[in-house]
Design a protein around this motif. Structure first.
Motif, PDB file in Angstrom:
ATOM      1  N   ARG A 174       0.826  -1.203   0.000  1.00 15.90           N
ATOM      2  CA  ARG A 174       0.000   0.000   0.000  1.00 15.90           C
ATOM      3  C   ARG A 174       0.871   1.267   0.000  1.00 15.90           C
ATOM      4  NH1 ARG A 174      -4.195   0.486   4.856  1.00 15.90           N
ATOM      5  NH2 ARG A 174      -2.265   0.817   6.007  1.00 15.90           N
ATOM      6  N   ALA A 175       1.939   1.247   0.825  1.00 18.05           N
ATOM      7  CA  ALA A 175       2.831   2.414   0.885  1.00 18.05           C
ATOM      8  C   ALA A 175       3.569   2.597  -0.444  1.00 18.05           C
ATOM      9  CB  ALA A 175       3.817   2.270   2.040  1.00 18.05           C
ATOM     10  N   ASP A 176       3.924   1.483  -1.096  1.00 16.68           N
ATOM     11  CA  ASP A 176       4.581   1.561  -2.411  1.00 16.68           C
ATOM     12  C   ASP A 176       3.637   2.160  -3.452  1.00 16.68           C
ATOM     13  OD1 ASP A 176       7.078   0.634  -1.816  1.00 16.68           O
ATOM     14  OD2 ASP A 176       6.710  -1.441  -2.425  1.00 16.68           O
ATOM     15  N   ALA A 177       2.397   1.694  -3.429  1.00 14.50           N
ATOM     16  CA  ALA A 177       1.405   2.203  -4.391  1.00 14.50           C
ATOM     17  C   ALA A 177       1.167   3.691  -4.139  1.00 14.50           C
ATOM     18  CB  ALA A 177       0.104   1.422  -4.259  1.00 14.50           C
ATOM     19  N   PHE A 178       1.078   4.050  -2.862  1.00 14.73           N
ATOM     20  CA  PHE A 178       0.898   5.461  -2.500  1.00 14.73           C
ATOM     21  C   PHE A 178       2.044   6.294  -3.073  1.00 14.73           C
ATOM     22  CE2 PHE A 178       2.175   8.982   0.207  1.00 14.73           C
ATOM     23  CZ  PHE A 178       1.004   9.736   0.259  1.00 14.73           C
TER      24      PHE A 178
END
Lengths: 113, 304
Positions: free
Chosen positions: B108-112
């Motif tokens: 999720r943090a990577d996608a963000f």
């Protein structure tokens, strides 16, 4: 009661973080190098007056050296790493920042910006 | 909503909240510091340690650290990734290993980070300014007409890796899966060399390899030094510099600790008997003992 091995490790780590050799620390603190060596090896516990001087010269808080801090025990974190890094360097630096920040607040020094 | 969509939605909301539009983001350290009111430090760490965010739950203080590196675009993606963790509140007790695990929070943090750094709408806006593959200005560029020079331009403009840009181009339907795969194998310095922006890239490298102290904490520590609460060594450690260098800098800037007020001696009372030499009460006790002795209690003490 602080375990002496733990205390010796904390002092050695704080010295390394301050980028000082044992000899430089001896000159700056006025504590004999032989004594510092014994403290870091855990064969002699540091006395309170020595801890106070070491914290001053190493630029850390007394609670960081004694391990009597509650800040480090309650910290939560999240990290980005590769190759199964243990994140030790970054974690110890960040916990030092939070320790110092809490200490400055205790001393009534509020952020300016 | 899966991790990818959560990350994308949060990135879009963040840009909206802070009126960032779809334009490339300049300094991410300042962006995090100003929008989240947290300290960000760039420090020397082990090669596999990229970034970390720590929170003190009792005081609700958060600090972020990223490593100094010669890979500027990776440092930016790490900073954006850590910002994602701050916004999602992904904190847990410290552990001894396994930091490289691909948990849903990490995905999720990577996608963000990807959607924050290179929004698809931003790419489209940049490409619309160019005549791509014969399409006229303002028209949506044709699929597969986005060529390598465009990739280089987007990488340069958004200061993000070819991997990240290729994924976003594919996500926006601007390149095929095959081209995405092909471009993901490219590196930023390769594109810089090929399209003539190596000097710019080297400037980025210098910047990302420079230590940066946590500004709010440093300012607080300097204030503490002036108030005689912390030593100069504490300030020097935050800067990662020798004490002597900081001492010289402070001297030039006129930063000196406040004078320490000497503890004044207590005012002498009008009755000038010093308490520690006034034995009159003890003398009175002696007299009492003497009188008792006279009364006939022979305690064996010598009497005149």
């Amino acid at each position: 009661m602080v375990h002496e091995g733990e205390q010796s490790r904390r002092i050695a780590e704080a010295r390394e973080a301050a980028k000082l050799s044992q000899r430089q620390l001896a000159t700056r603190s006025g504590i004999a190098q032989a004594t510092l060596s014994r403290i870091e090896q855990g064969t002699r516990a540091a006395k309170m007056n020595e801890i106070v001087i070491l914290a001053d010269v190493l630029g850390c808080t007394i609670s960081e050296l004694t391990g009597l801090s509650s800040v480090q025990e309650r910290l939560q974190c999240v990290a980005r790493a590769t190759d199964d890094a243990d994140m030790k360097t970054m974690y110890s630096e960040l916990s030092h920042y939070l320790e110092l920040d809490a200490y400055l607040e205790d001393q009534g020094i509020s952020p300016q910006i | 909503m899966n991790a990818e969509n959560q990350g994308r939605a949060r990135a879009e909301a963040f840009r909206k909240e802070h009126k960032l539009g779809h334009v490339p983001l300049p300094d991410l350290v300042s962006l995090i510091e100003l929008t989240q009111h947290v300290d960000v430090a760039v420090l020397d760490a082990e090669p596999a340690e990229h970034g970390m965010t720590v929170r003190d739950p009792a005081r609700d203080v958060v600090m972020v650290a990223v490593a100094t590196t010669r890979k500027p675009v990776r440092q930016r993606s790490t900073l954006a990734h850590e910002l994602g963790h701050v916004l999602f509140g992904d904190f847990a007790p410290p552990k001894t290993g396994g930091w490289d695990s691909r948990s849903p929070e990490e995905i999720r943090a990577d996608a963000f980070a990807r959607h924050l750094l290179v929004p698809v709408a931003g790419i489209e806006a940049v490409l619309a300014d160019r005549v791509v593959g014969g399409s006229r200005e303002g028209e949506r560029p044709d699929r597969e007409k986005v060529a390598l020079p465009e990739l280089s331009m987007i990488v340069q403009r958004f200061k993000a890796s070819p991997v990240l840009v290729a994924i976003q181009l594919h996500e926006g339907g601007l390149i095929s899966a095959a081209r995405k795969k092909e471009w993901m194998a490219l590196s930023t310095p390769t594109l810089a060399s090929r399209f003539g922006w190596t000097d710019l890239y080297q400037g980025w490298q210098q910047e990302s390899d420079t230590r940066r102290a946590p500004q709010r904490l440093l300012s607080r520590a300097i204030q503490g030094y002036v108030a005689n609460v912390v030593s100069l060594a504490a300030v020097a450690r935050l800067r990662g510099l020798p004490v002597e260098q900081v001492a010289t800098e402070f001297e030039l800037a006129g930063i000196v600790p406040d004078p320490i007020e000497p503890v004044t001696a207590p005012i002498k009372p009008a009755d000038s008997r010093r308490p520690d030499t006034d034995f009159s009460d003890l003398d009175a006790l002696d007299e009492l003992t003497d009188r008792r002795g006279v009364a006939g209690h022979d305690s064996g003490t010598h009497r005149e």
